[in-house]
Design a protein around this motif. Structure first.
Motif, PDB file in Angstrom:
ATOM      1  N   HIS A 147       0.776  -1.234   0.000  1.00 43.39           N
ATOM      2  CA  HIS A 147       0.000   0.000   0.000  1.00 43.39           C
ATOM      3  C   HIS A 147       0.816   1.297   0.000  1.00 43.39           C
ATOM      4  CE1 HIS A 147      -3.694  -2.268   0.529  1.00 43.39           C
ATOM      5  NE2 HIS A 147      -3.120  -2.938   1.505  1.00 43.39           N
ATOM      6  N   VAL A 148       2.078   1.253   0.388  1.00 40.58           N
ATOM      7  CA  VAL A 148       2.901   2.466   0.416  1.00 40.58           C
ATOM      8  C   VAL A 148       3.657   2.578  -0.910  1.00 40.58           C
ATOM      9  CG1 VAL A 148       4.825   3.652   1.542  1.00 40.58           C
ATOM     10  CG2 VAL A 148       3.128   2.424   2.930  1.00 40.58           C
ATOM     11  N   LEU A 149       3.624   3.753  -1.510  1.00 43.83           N
ATOM     12  CA  LEU A 149       4.356   3.971  -2.757  1.00 43.83           C
ATOM     13  C   LEU A 149       5.835   3.686  -2.528  1.00 43.83           C
ATOM     14  CD1 LEU A 149       4.023   4.921  -5.707  1.00 43.83           C
ATOM     15  CD2 LEU A 149       4.630   7.228  -4.903  1.00 43.83           C
ATOM     16  N   GLN A 150       6.432   2.888  -3.383  1.00 44.59           N
ATOM     17  CA  GLN A 150       7.785   2.384  -3.150  1.00 44.59           C
ATOM     18  C   GLN A 150       8.847   3.354  -3.670  1.00 44.59           C
ATOM     19  OE1 GLN A 150       8.237  -0.859  -1.343  1.00 44.59           O
ATOM     20  NE2 GLN A 150       6.286   0.127  -0.869  1.00 44.59           N
ATOM     21  N   THR A 151       8.916   4.508  -3.019  1.00 43.11           N
ATOM     22  CA  THR A 151       9.918   5.513  -3.374  1.00 43.11           C
ATOM     23  C   THR A 151      11.125   5.497  -2.450  1.00 43.11           C
ATOM     24  OG1 THR A 151       8.725   7.155  -2.053  1.00 43.11           O
ATOM     25  CG2 THR A 151       8.221   7.076  -4.409  1.00 43.11           C
ATOM     26  N   TYR A 152      11.103   4.648  -1.430  1.00 38.46           N
ATOM     27  CA  TYR A 152      12.210   4.592  -0.474  1.00 38.46           C
ATOM     28  C   TYR A 152      12.813   3.192  -0.432  1.00 38.46           C
ATOM     29  CZ  TYR A 152       9.834   8.796   1.185  1.00 38.46           C
ATOM     30  OH  TYR A 152       9.230  10.018   1.259  1.00 38.46           O
ATOM     31  N   LYS A 153      14.129   3.153  -0.286  1.00 34.71           N
ATOM     32  CA  LYS A 153      14.827   1.897  -0.017  1.00 34.71           C
ATOM     33  C   LYS A 153      15.144   1.859   1.473  1.00 34.71           C
ATOM     34  CE  LYS A 153      16.941   1.479  -4.618  1.00 34.71           C
ATOM     35  NZ  LYS A 153      18.216   1.394  -5.382  1.00 34.71           N
TER      36      LYS A 153
END
Length: 399
Positions: free
Chosen positions: A16-22
């Motif tokens: 559900h969270v936009l995958q913009t972070y590693k």
């Protein structure tokens, strides 16, 4: 809180969270001072402090009480109305920065956006409508919104979002002559980070500081100091500009100012403020009571000796980092001021970040080859020694 395990949390985010972070493979649940604690109760010495945000550390008693009291009293009204705290915070920031006016927002990139707009508005009000260009610097990072991104140098951030705002050029930060060539009577403003944080912890060299002053004096171009990472006491004075000798017309503040609460501010000289009209800029949340209360607590702590403490422990930190450099030839440079430090490596140090995490130390990598340290201002000499020991072991294991 309905998720109970690290696996649950990671699965839910992946769905559900936009995958913009590693993200690093750890789930933090609480903090105390310079320590974070994961979902298993393990402690980590935090030398990232939320990327320079948790200036008072975690679980700070006075901050927690003030936020709780304010939330229970009145958190937000919008900027349609007066409230008791915004003027007080503006006055204190004016005294600390030397600039007469404040515009409050929620983040550093918003503060930079405001400064960029206000610089354009200054020249428009004066009837000089061709003065629309900006000069920024190589290795700069000013944020991810479109205006701030336009004056950010790294093509990795820029390329997917072209075309950006036109009329932006980049001077070589280590070459004063390149700045002199670029700044002319079509330049609205020069924008500079006194210490380039995301760009590798690079203080602007004295010769370039001199060239900035000369270019502004020669052309009348305004100077924007992006103090989001270097400001609010991190370099040993309230502003990195004060440490290095810059005299800006506009200043962007953020990160440490709210000690974890989202607070940003654009500071303006009176001559710039005089050209701004009602409706030229605005924000719904900026400068609300909750944010202002947090920022006032932070400023109170600076006044109670925390700013002097930063200067004291900084010397110990950099002495230890230089000792690490002597021990590990793979460290090619040690840079920084106050409590922002960078170790530049001759090879990618990503494995050092992982090895440090395994040993209970949080640091981060930036600009490909730099390990950045941004501890809370409350960090002690003993905690610095502990961090240096853990980092030494991580470097030995990883490289």
């Amino acid at each position: 809180m309905t998720t109970s395990t690290a696996t649950d949390i990671k699965v839910l985010e992946s769905q559900h969270v936009l995958q913009t972070y590693k993200r690093q493979p750890v789930v933090f649940e609480r903090g105390d001072g310079t320590r974070l604690f994961d979902d298993q109760g393990r402690a980590y010495l935090d030398f990232v402090s939320g990327i320079g945000v948790a200036s008072l550390g975690h679980g700070h008693a006075a901050l927690a009480k003030a936020i709780g009291d304010q939330a229970a009293t009145l958190a937000h009204t919008s900027n349609l109305y007066f409230h008791p705290l915004q003027g007080e915070l503006a006055a204190r920031l004016s005294a600390l920065t030397g600039l007469e006016r404040a515009f409050f927002c929620n983040s550093g990139t918003e503060a930079n956006e405001a400064c960029l707009k206000f610089a354009r508005r200054y020249w428009h009000t004066r009837g000089e409508t061709t003065r629309t260009k900006y000069v920024a610097f190589t290795h700069s990072f000013h944020g991810r919104t479109m205006g701030s991104l336009s004056v950010t140098w790294d093509e990795h951030y820029r390329a997917p979002f072209q075309p950006l705002i036109p009329g932006v050029s980049f001077a070589e930060a280590s070459d004063p002559a390149s700045l002199t060539t670029l700044v002319d009577d079509t330049t609205a403003a020069i924008i500079v980070e006194p210490v380039q944080g995301e760009g590798g912890v690079r203080p602007i060299p004295p010769a370039t500081i001199k060239a900035i002053a000369e270019a502004c004096a020669r052309t009348g171009a305004l100077l924007i100091a992006d103090e989001v990472q270097s400001g609010c006491g991190r370099t040993g004075k309230f502003l990195g500009s004060q440490t290095l000798g810059l005299t800006p017309d506009l200043i962007a503040l953020g990160k440490a100012l709210g000690s974890g609460m989202p607070v940003g501010a654009a500071m303006l000289s009176q001559k710039v403020a005089d050209t701004i009209s009602p409706g030229d800029h605005g924000t719904t949340y900026g400068g609300n009571l909750l944010a202002c209360r947090a920022a006032l607590v932070f400023l109170d702590e600076l006044d109670r000796g925390l700013q002097a403490h930063v200067r004291t422990v900084s010397g110990h930190l950099f002495e230890g980092l230089r000792a690490l450099q002597k021990k590990h030839p793979v460290i090619s440079d040690v840079r920084g001021l106050g409590l922002i430090a960078g170790l530049d490596f001759a090879k990618d140090p990503t494995a050092v970040v992982a090895a440090a995490l395994e040993r209970g130390l949080l640091v981060n990598r930036t600009a490909n080859t730099v390990i950045r340290l941004l501890p809370a201002y409350i960090v002690t000499v003993e905690e610095i020694d502990e961090a240096l020991s853990l980092l030494d072991a991580a470097i030995t294991a990883a490289l």
